[in-house]
Design a protein around this motif. Sequence first.
Motif, PDB file in Angstrom:
ATOM      1  N   ALA A   1       0.307   9.663   8.877  1.00 55.62           N
ATOM      2  CA  ALA A   1       1.468  10.492   8.516  1.00 55.62           C
ATOM      3  C   ALA A   1       2.408  10.678   9.706  1.00 55.62           C
ATOM      4  CB  ALA A   1       1.007  11.848   7.983  1.00 55.62           C
ATOM      5  N   LYS A   2       1.864  10.725  10.913  1.00 56.71           N
ATOM      6  CA  LYS A   2       2.673  10.895  12.119  1.00 56.71           C
ATOM      7  C   LYS A   2       3.273   9.581  12.605  1.00 56.71           C
ATOM      8  CE  LYS A   2       1.206  13.705  15.402  1.00 56.71           C
ATOM      9  NZ  LYS A   2       0.313  14.366  16.398  1.00 56.71           N
ATOM     10  N   GLY A   3       2.886   8.462  12.002  1.00 56.80           N
ATOM     11  CA  GLY A   3       3.418   7.168  12.412  1.00 56.80           C
ATOM     12  C   GLY A   3       2.675   6.545  13.583  1.00 56.80           C
ATOM     13  N   LEU A   4       1.483   7.042  13.899  1.00 56.82           N
ATOM     14  CA  LEU A   4       0.707   6.490  15.009  1.00 56.82           C
ATOM     15  C   LEU A   4      -0.187   5.335  14.567  1.00 56.82           C
ATOM     16  CD1 LEU A   4      -0.343   9.890  16.615  1.00 56.82           C
ATOM     17  CD2 LEU A   4       1.401   8.303  17.458  1.00 56.82           C
ATOM     18  N   LEU A   5      -0.621   5.366  13.301  1.00 62.74           N
ATOM     19  CA  LEU A   5      -1.449   4.306  12.725  1.00 62.74           C
ATOM     20  C   LEU A   5      -0.804   3.816  11.437  1.00 62.74           C
ATOM     21  CD1 LEU A   5      -5.058   5.886  12.912  1.00 62.74           C
ATOM     22  CD2 LEU A   5      -4.069   4.207  14.483  1.00 62.74           C
ATOM     23  N   THR A   6      -1.144   2.610  11.045  1.00 59.35           N
ATOM     24  CA  THR A   6      -0.782   2.112   9.717  1.00 59.35           C
ATOM     25  C   THR A   6      -2.070   2.012   8.906  1.00 59.35           C
ATOM     26  OG1 THR A   6      -0.986  -0.208  10.382  1.00 59.35           O
ATOM     27  CG2 THR A   6       1.204   0.786  10.527  1.00 59.35           C
ATOM     28  N   ARG A   7      -1.921   2.101   7.593  1.00 64.19           N
ATOM     29  CA  ARG A   7      -3.064   1.997   6.680  1.00 64.19           C
ATOM     30  C   ARG A   7      -2.714   0.978   5.618  1.00 64.19           C
ATOM     31  NH1 ARG A   7      -4.773   4.432   1.660  1.00 64.19           N
ATOM     32  NH2 ARG A   7      -6.991   4.922   1.709  1.00 64.19           N
ATOM     33  N   ARG A   8      -3.638   0.054   5.384  1.00 60.10           N
ATOM     34  CA  ARG A   8      -3.453  -0.913   4.306  1.00 60.10           C
ATOM     35  C   ARG A   8      -4.782  -1.085   3.589  1.00 60.10           C
ATOM     36  NH1 ARG A   8      -5.167  -6.030   6.677  1.00 60.10           N
ATOM     37  NH2 ARG A   8      -5.306  -5.736   8.915  1.00 60.10           N
ATOM     38  N   SER A   9      -4.720  -1.611   2.407  1.00 58.15           N
ATOM     39  CA  SER A   9      -5.926  -1.821   1.625  1.00 58.15           C
ATOM     40  C   SER A   9      -6.325  -3.288   1.698  1.00 58.15           C
ATOM     41  CB  SER A   9      -5.680  -1.416   0.169  1.00 58.15           C
ATOM     42  OG  SER A   9      -6.845  -1.601  -0.595  1.00 58.15           O
ATOM     43  N   VAL A  10      -7.578  -3.534   2.045  1.00 56.72           N
ATOM     44  CA  VAL A  10      -8.124  -4.893   2.101  1.00 56.72           C
ATOM     45  C   VAL A  10      -9.345  -4.913   1.190  1.00 56.72           C
ATOM     46  CG1 VAL A  10      -9.139  -6.667   3.562  1.00 56.72           C
ATOM     47  CG2 VAL A  10      -7.304  -5.221   4.467  1.00 56.72           C
ATOM     48  N   HIS A  11      -9.211  -5.585   0.053  1.00 58.30           N
ATOM     49  CA  HIS A  11     -10.293  -5.652  -0.941  1.00 58.30           C
ATOM     50  C   HIS A  11     -10.782  -4.255  -1.313  1.00 58.30           C
ATOM     51  CE1 HIS A  11     -10.344  -9.953  -0.360  1.00 58.30           C
ATOM     52  NE2 HIS A  11     -10.516  -9.770   0.939  1.00 58.30           N
ATOM     53  N   GLY A  12      -9.839  -3.321  -1.445  1.00 53.05           N
ATOM     54  CA  GLY A  12     -10.157  -1.957  -1.846  1.00 53.05           C
ATOM     55  C   GLY A  12     -10.626  -1.049  -0.725  1.00 53.05           C
ATOM     56  N   LEU A  13     -10.672  -1.559   0.486  1.00 54.97           N
ATOM     57  CA  LEU A  13     -11.114  -0.775   1.637  1.00 54.97           C
ATOM     58  C   LEU A  13      -9.907  -0.416   2.498  1.00 54.97           C
ATOM     59  CD1 LEU A  13     -13.594   0.235   3.315  1.00 54.97           C
ATOM     60  CD2 LEU A  13     -13.502  -1.968   4.489  1.00 54.97           C
ATOM     61  N   ALA A  14      -9.788   0.857   2.870  1.00 55.78           N
ATOM     62  CA  ALA A  14      -8.693   1.299   3.738  1.00 55.78           C
ATOM     63  C   ALA A  14      -8.949   0.775   5.150  1.00 55.78           C
ATOM     64  CB  ALA A  14      -8.588   2.811   3.751  1.00 55.78           C
ATOM     65  N   VAL A  15      -7.964   0.065   5.681  1.00 53.91           N
ATOM     66  CA  VAL A  15      -8.050  -0.479   7.036  1.00 53.91           C
ATOM     67  C   VAL A  15      -6.900   0.104   7.835  1.00 53.91           C
ATOM     68  CG1 VAL A  15      -7.948  -2.574   8.439  1.00 53.91           C
ATOM     69  CG2 VAL A  15      -9.178  -2.594   6.268  1.00 53.91           C
ATOM     70  N   TYR A  16      -7.225   0.630   8.999  1.00 53.78           N
ATOM     71  CA  TYR A  16      -6.250   1.279   9.869  1.00 53.78           C
ATOM     72  C   TYR A  16      -5.995   0.404  11.089  1.00 53.78           C
ATOM     73  CZ  TYR A  16      -7.560   5.343   7.102  1.00 53.78           C
ATOM     74  OH  TYR A  16      -7.806   6.205   6.068  1.00 53.78           O
ATOM     75  N   GLU A  17      -4.792   0.566  11.648  1.00 57.24           N
ATOM     76  CA  GLU A  17      -4.424  -0.200  12.841  1.00 57.24           C
ATOM     77  C   GLU A  17      -3.386   0.601  13.627  1.00 57.24           C
ATOM     78  OE1 GLU A  17      -3.388  -4.845  13.824  1.00 57.24           O
ATOM     79  OE2 GLU A  17      -2.996  -4.095  11.816  1.00 57.24           O
ATOM     80  N   ALA A  18      -3.430   0.473  14.938  1.00 59.37           N
ATOM     81  CA  ALA A  18      -2.429   1.149  15.767  1.00 59.37           C
ATOM     82  C   ALA A  18      -1.056   0.606  15.392  1.00 59.37           C
ATOM     83  CB  ALA A  18      -2.717   0.915  17.245  1.00 59.37           C
ATOM     84  N   ARG A  19      -0.127   1.502  15.178  1.00 55.86           N
ATOM     85  CA  ARG A  19       1.224   1.085  14.767  1.00 55.86           C
ATOM     86  C   ARG A  19       2.050   0.617  15.966  1.00 55.86           C
ATOM     87  NH1 ARG A  19       5.455   4.426  10.998  1.00 55.86           N
ATOM     88  NH2 ARG A  19       6.996   2.783  10.929  1.00 55.86           N
TER      89      ARG A  19
END
Length: 127
Positions: free
Chosen positions: A50-68
């Motif tokens: 929400a703060k824009g520090l990480l991104t979230r995407r779905s990979v095969h139904g699993l939430a995957v986070y990454e540094a933005r």
Amino acid sequence: MTEPSDLELEVLKAFWRGGAMSAREAQGLIEPELGWSASTTRTVLERMVAKGLLTRRSVHGLAVYEARTGKVDVIGGVLNRLRGLLEIDGRLPASAFAGSQILSDSEIQELEALLNKAKPSSGQETS
């Protein structure tokens, strides 16, 4: 992007080291250092999205986070805040970061360039 807190910086370091990962994987890296429960880790990760520090995407139904944002940009922002707090007008040398365990030599050079391209204050000469 919002400036990260000290604890958020610790989380970001886990992502810079480990790359994209699920909340469970992040928990495995974060828990020994911060002692958080899995639910606390998930809550913090979502707040960081929400703060824009990480991104979230779905990979095969699993939430995957990454540094933005890359570590050089984030660390540069933190160091520029410190520069302002200490009222430093001069250059910040790369040698100050030589002992870093999270910055490579090329990232240290990139960080030095980022820090020292700031506009000088009035009365300071440019080099």
